[in-house]
Design a protein around this motif. Structure first.
Motif, PDB file in Angstrom:
ATOM      1  N   ILE A 139       0.851  -1.203   0.000  1.00 18.51           N
ATOM      2  CA  ILE A 139       0.000   0.000   0.000  1.00 18.51           C
ATOM      3  C   ILE A 139       0.883   1.248   0.000  1.00 18.51           C
ATOM      4  O   ILE A 139       0.680   2.181  -0.787  1.00 18.51           O
ATOM      5  CB  ILE A 139      -0.946  -0.004   1.222  1.00 18.51           C
ATOM      6  N   ARG A 140       1.885   1.264   0.882  1.00 18.16           N
ATOM      7  CA  ARG A 140       2.756   2.445   0.978  1.00 18.16           C
ATOM      8  C   ARG A 140       3.562   2.655  -0.305  1.00 18.16           C
ATOM      9  O   ARG A 140       3.792   3.769  -0.733  1.00 18.16           O
ATOM     10  CB  ARG A 140       3.670   2.317   2.202  1.00 18.16           C
ATOM     11  N   ARG A 141       3.966   1.561  -0.926  1.00 19.94           N
ATOM     12  CA  ARG A 141       4.723   1.682  -2.178  1.00 19.94           C
ATOM     13  C   ARG A 141       3.828   2.222  -3.293  1.00 19.94           C
ATOM     14  O   ARG A 141       4.150   3.222  -3.943  1.00 19.94           O
ATOM     15  CB  ARG A 141       5.279   0.316  -2.606  1.00 19.94           C
ATOM     16  N   ALA A 142       2.703   1.559  -3.494  1.00 14.95           N
ATOM     17  CA  ALA A 142       1.871   1.900  -4.653  1.00 14.95           C
ATOM     18  C   ALA A 142       1.236   3.278  -4.508  1.00 14.95           C
ATOM     19  O   ALA A 142       0.989   3.969  -5.500  1.00 14.95           O
ATOM     20  CB  ALA A 142       0.795   0.832  -4.847  1.00 14.95           C
ATOM     21  N   ARG A 195      -8.003  -8.651  14.338  1.00 13.26           N
ATOM     22  CA  ARG A 195      -6.752  -7.879  14.435  1.00 13.26           C
ATOM     23  C   ARG A 195      -5.775  -8.182  13.313  1.00 13.26           C
ATOM     24  O   ARG A 195      -4.914  -7.377  12.997  1.00 13.26           O
ATOM     25  CB  ARG A 195      -6.124  -8.109  15.810  1.00 13.26           C
ATOM     26  N   HIS A 196      -5.917  -9.376  12.752  1.00 12.35           N
ATOM     27  CA  HIS A 196      -5.136  -9.756  11.584  1.00 12.35           C
ATOM     28  C   HIS A 196      -4.952  -8.594  10.600  1.00 12.35           C
ATOM     29  O   HIS A 196      -3.878  -8.391  10.048  1.00 12.35           O
ATOM     30  CB  HIS A 196      -5.862 -10.924  10.905  1.00 12.35           C
ATOM     31  N   TYR A 197      -6.039  -7.843  10.359  1.00 11.87           N
ATOM     32  CA  TYR A 197      -6.022  -6.836   9.299  1.00 11.87           C
ATOM     33  C   TYR A 197      -5.471  -5.477   9.722  1.00 11.87           C
ATOM     34  O   TYR A 197      -5.374  -4.575   8.898  1.00 11.87           O
ATOM     35  CB  TYR A 197      -7.447  -6.597   8.777  1.00 11.87           C
ATOM     36  N   TYR A 198      -5.169  -5.305  11.021  1.00 12.82           N
ATOM     37  CA  TYR A 198      -4.908  -3.939  11.475  1.00 12.82           C
ATOM     38  C   TYR A 198      -3.727  -3.255  10.796  1.00 12.82           C
ATOM     39  O   TYR A 198      -3.774  -2.039  10.563  1.00 12.82           O
ATOM     40  CB  TYR A 198      -4.811  -3.893  13.010  1.00 12.82           C
ATOM     41  N   PRO A 199      -2.647  -3.987  10.437  1.00 14.11           N
ATOM     42  CA  PRO A 199      -1.581  -3.288   9.693  1.00 14.11           C
ATOM     43  C   PRO A 199      -2.085  -2.679   8.378  1.00 14.11           C
ATOM     44  O   PRO A 199      -1.611  -1.615   7.964  1.00 14.11           O
ATOM     45  CB  PRO A 199      -0.559  -4.402   9.438  1.00 14.11           C
ATOM     46  N   ILE A 200      -3.030  -3.347   7.745  1.00  9.62           N
ATOM     47  CA  ILE A 200      -3.594  -2.816   6.498  1.00  9.62           C
ATOM     48  C   ILE A 200      -4.389  -1.542   6.800  1.00  9.62           C
ATOM     49  O   ILE A 200      -4.254  -0.522   6.121  1.00  9.62           O
ATOM     50  CB  ILE A 200      -4.493  -3.879   5.824  1.00  9.62           C
ATOM     51  N   TYR A 201      -5.207  -1.598   7.843  1.00  8.30           N
ATOM     52  CA  TYR A 201      -6.004  -0.413   8.190  1.00  8.30           C
ATOM     53  C   TYR A 201      -5.107   0.741   8.620  1.00  8.30           C
ATOM     54  O   TYR A 201      -5.403   1.901   8.347  1.00  8.30           O
ATOM     55  CB  TYR A 201      -6.992  -0.742   9.310  1.00  8.30           C
ATOM     56  N   GLU A 202      -4.024   0.398   9.309  1.00  6.71           N
ATOM     57  CA  GLU A 202      -3.116   1.445   9.770  1.00  6.71           C
ATOM     58  C   GLU A 202      -2.532   2.215   8.577  1.00  6.71           C
ATOM     59  O   GLU A 202      -2.498   3.451   8.570  1.00  6.71           O
ATOM     60  CB  GLU A 202      -1.992   0.810  10.593  1.00  6.71           C
ATOM     61  N   ALA A 203      -2.101   1.471   7.569  1.00  6.36           N
ATOM     62  CA  ALA A 203      -1.540   2.121   6.383  1.00  6.36           C
ATOM     63  C   ALA A 203      -2.606   2.950   5.670  1.00  6.36           C
ATOM     64  O   ALA A 203      -2.368   4.098   5.272  1.00  6.36           O
ATOM     65  CB  ALA A 203      -0.951   1.069   5.445  1.00  6.36           C
ATOM     66  N   ALA A 204      -3.795   2.385   5.518  1.00  2.84           N
ATOM     67  CA  ALA A 204      -4.862   3.099   4.811  1.00  2.84           C
ATOM     68  C   ALA A 204      -5.294   4.340   5.589  1.00  2.84           C
ATOM     69  O   ALA A 204      -5.508   5.417   5.014  1.00  2.84           O
ATOM     70  CB  ALA A 204      -6.057   2.164   4.604  1.00  2.84           C
ATOM     71  N   ASN A 205      -5.404   4.188   6.885  1.00  3.15           N
ATOM     72  CA  ASN A 205      -5.793   5.280   7.775  1.00  3.15           C
ATOM     73  C   ASN A 205      -4.799   6.438   7.671  1.00  3.15           C
ATOM     74  O   ASN A 205      -5.176   7.606   7.553  1.00  3.15           O
ATOM     75  CB  ASN A 205      -5.810   4.728   9.202  1.00  3.15           C
ATOM     76  N   LEU A 223      -2.689   7.083   5.204  1.00  3.87           N
ATOM     77  CA  LEU A 223      -2.619   7.688   3.871  1.00  3.87           C
ATOM     78  C   LEU A 223      -3.953   8.264   3.419  1.00  3.87           C
ATOM     79  O   LEU A 223      -4.048   8.841   2.342  1.00  3.87           O
ATOM     80  CB  LEU A 223      -2.156   6.631   2.854  1.00  3.87           C
ATOM     81  N   GLY A 224      -5.008   8.080   4.222  1.00  5.34           N
ATOM     82  CA  GLY A 224      -6.328   8.575   3.827  1.00  5.34           C
ATOM     83  C   GLY A 224      -6.932   7.806   2.666  1.00  5.34           C
ATOM     84  O   GLY A 224      -7.705   8.357   1.879  1.00  5.34           O
TER      85      GLY A 224
END
Lengths: 382, 382
Positions: free
Chosen positions: B171-174, B195-205, B207-208
């Motif tokens: 996510i951060r790269r693209a 909680r599995h998904y929280y790193p994904i939400y953290e990145a999305a959160n 970057l908006g």
């Protein structure tokens, strides 16, 4: 085509012989499955671990019954109303006379349809023979302990769904007692449209008995299908908020498999399954069956017509939108004037008081919901 | 408490810079996963069976791609519009210029948000590394093949959800390419609140970027959780009529696990998940969380408030009740004026024409649904 229900509706608009019918009341046993002993042979008692020498039900905690119960999700408030406990200290909902006073006298209820408490989880029991034995003994126990205690009690014939032929035989046997007004099908992980169940529907169709479903522990908690789509919920509040999905799935299955074409006399009662999903399921099915009719050519009518003609719903838990008007629009879409029947879910924690629940519905349909739809659905046996 | 969206809503009521935004358009590859080769290292190509010597994608039928697809349920009409095929005979939806002419020019669409066609099933791929490689290569392919072909194209960063740390890194790269306007999370059998998904939400959160979900083959068809509660459906029409259950379950999960408290900037877009279930889920959750708040004390607001603030919905497939008024009441309950965004689902079989679909909505919210809610949700990147 002419709606076969129109005539029945017209007939039923004569004043009902009852003011209020409660379609979801749970009797609970006082001493667990040990109470079923008089209705089981010695061999059956041994098979179920209920014989005197190996009395599993009285060793340790009362929860150690043989029927699977939902103990994976914890309701911190408990699932039973504590004030539904008789003076003898037995479990809430376990005393027929106390329930008659508190629930029936207290609320002016003329008929209460009993849905066995412990047997709700029977669908989670893997052994088809054990489930059939328990079901038959439970039906005899219900007639003797509850029906005989107050003539306002009616009830469902519970069956074990893993052996449909044994279930059909039990339906035909128990139905000779006309205080049984329908069949309770404790769900398993097999959707209701599948042919597995047809012997059960055939017996119900022939005898004019509606088939009721109710949330339990068998429709997902213990089996391979989770109780919500997409995965297993973590919390009780999640499971409870999503439990209508099981009923959505089963109504979709019944319609798509053409069950109501094959058994035109069959009624299915979705008890405690919620109401808010009815528009979504009707709209999606109507749209999709129009676009995909080659796949299910036996679905000759619009799905929503099958649902309105063959599926009935009980009120509890009644939706409580912020704007009362939205509940009334839901009633309009779901044709609550012929599909909805009052239920309290006594003695469960989320009991609905009839005065409050009925008061939130449109005045024009209150009498239909209070008793007339129940009279129409259960027929003379009620 | 003050609604943090109010201000944004007020800002967004300035005239939108776009007339029409389509939030669900599917690009399809012309030659299967072989097109991803330029974006994969030699080692990755070998790992995926995409190197020249073992070219799985061109042996036999084109269906032999590595990403699981729904081939258990057959749509007799096919799932793609045949008229969406470019003159070169490639698959419908496979030609960026043809799609721009037919869909964008033909319907006055200013922005089309692309949701990868083949990668919808990525959640069903058991190997987390293979999924991550495919996702990253696909994102590069999308930018080069589609974004570069027409500046009206925007798109989602697809991720493999089985390794959330790899997903967050992608996510951060693209996201450095600002034509990516959100994250596409191909569902697995793990509900979105976990909680599995929280790193994904953290990145999305951070970057908006909104996180979008869409029906695919990963949310039940191939995994241990069936795609409907209670069991596995038999027919395509059943699966399709019940597929909103996955989204109901995931919205319930997100709310009950407090994801929107933890990631206050997070938006979730339920694409092609239907609308008719929104009232039911909001009503049940609001009622249950009031009664069971000890279990989920981190749910501090009413569940319906989280949903209205953080979850967005796309129009297709739009409900088609017999009475138009019922669709309008649904829009009122779901606050469609801020939650609903137009989508066509081009080039799928059940494409919604914007003229027809928007015409069925209340006139007062059409502009919000056509573009303003999308501008508000995707932000400057759109």
């Amino acid at each position: 085509m002419a709606d076969p229900r129109d005539q029945t509706l017209a007939e039923a608009s004569a004043p009902s012989r009852y003011r209020l019918v409660d379609c979801d009341v749970h009797p609970i046993t006082k001493r667990g499955l040990a109470e079923l002993r008089p209705f089981l042979s010695q061999a059956e008692q041994r098979r179920l671990g209920l014989d005197e020498r190996r009395n599993l039900t009285t060793i340790g905690h009362r929860e150690a019954v043989s029927i699977p119960r939902n103990m994976l999700y914890v309701n911190q408030a408990g699932v039973l109303r504590d004030d539904a406990r008789a003076p003898d200290g037995s479990a809430p909902g376990a005393d027929p006379a106390f329930t008659a006073r508190q629930l029936l006298d207290g609320n002016g209820i003329d008929r209460a349809v009993l849905i066995g408490g412990e047997v709700l989880g029977l669908g989670a029991m893997p052994d088809p023979d054990a489930a059939a034995m328990i079901a038959s003994a439970y039906n005899r126990w219900l007639a003797t302990t509850w029906f005989d205690a107050d003539d306002r009690y009616r009830g469902y014939i519970v069956v074990g769904a893993r052996d449909p032929l044994l279930a059909a035989r039990e339906i035909r046997r128990a139905a000779e007692d006309r205080r049984f007004v329908g069949v309770l099908l404790p769900l398993t992980d097999t959707l209701m449209g599948l042919r597995h169940y047809y012997p059960i529907y055939e017996a119900a169709n022939e005898l004019g008995l509606p088939v009721a479903v109710h949330p339990n522990s068998g429709e997902g908690i213990f089996r391979t299908s989770p109780p919500m789509a997409g995965g297993t919920p973590t919390y009780y509040v999640e499971w409870h908020s999503g439990l209508s999905q099981v009923f959505q799935a089963n109504v979709i299955s019944l319609v798509c498999h053409g069950v109501f074409e094959r058994f035109p006399n069959l009624k299915v009662i979705v008890t405690e399954g919620g109401l808010g999903w009815i528009p979504d399921v009707m709209w999606r099915l109507d749209k999709n069956v129009r676009g995909l009719r080659d796949e299910v050519p036996w679905v000759r009518r619009l799905p929503s017509e099958y649902i309105l003609d063959h599926v009935r719903f009980t009120t509890q838990p009644l939706p409580e939108p912020k704007r009362r008007h939205h509940l009334h629009v839901l009633c309009e879409i779901a044709h609550a004037e012929r599909t909805l029947m009052f239920s309290s879910d006594y003695p469960h924690w989320d009991f609905d008081d009839p005065r409050h629940a009925l008061g939130t519905l449109p005045a024009a349909i209150r009498q239909r919901v209070s008793s007339e739809n129940a009279v129409e659905t259960y027929g003379d046996r009620l």
